[in-house]
Motif scaffolding. Structure first.
Motif: not given
Length: 97
Positions: A16-28, A30-44
């Motif tokens: 699930l973490s891989t799927w959701l991380s990929s979805l977030i990166a695709d929608l935003l 992002l070219d690189e993975p983001f830290p799983a501990g980063l508040p999502l609000g900081e991703l824009g």
């Protein structure tokens, strides 16, 4: 506006973490993975993207995730943990993560 849609993978073969991380990166876009501990609000993440994430997560897991969870201080790890712990609703029942 990004209209990418990640097709749901078989939950048995993709964590699930891989799927959701990929979805977030695709929608935003992002070219690189983001830290799983980063508040999502900081991703824009904006409200439209949060709404897309909420719908996609519910379609993928069967569990409703309020869009506000993607806008604040919660992390990918927090949301994945909530989804993993949430009961999957049966017919006529709802659940929230």
């Amino acid at each position: 506006m990004t209209t990418a849609r990640t097709e749901p993978a078989d939950p048995a073969t993709e964590p699930l973490s891989t799927w959701l991380s990929s979805l977030i990166a695709d929608l935003l876009g992002l070219d690189e993975p983001f830290p799983a501990g980063l508040p999502l609000g900081e991703l824009g993440i904006d409200s439209l993207t949060a709404a897309q994430l909420s719908v996609e997560a519910e379609e993928h897991t069967g569990v409703h995730v309020p869009l506000t969870r993607f806008l604040g201080d919660e992390t990918l790890d927090d949301i994945v943990r909530a989804l993993a712990d949430a009961p999957v609703p049966g017919p006529g029942r709802g659940a929230t993560a």
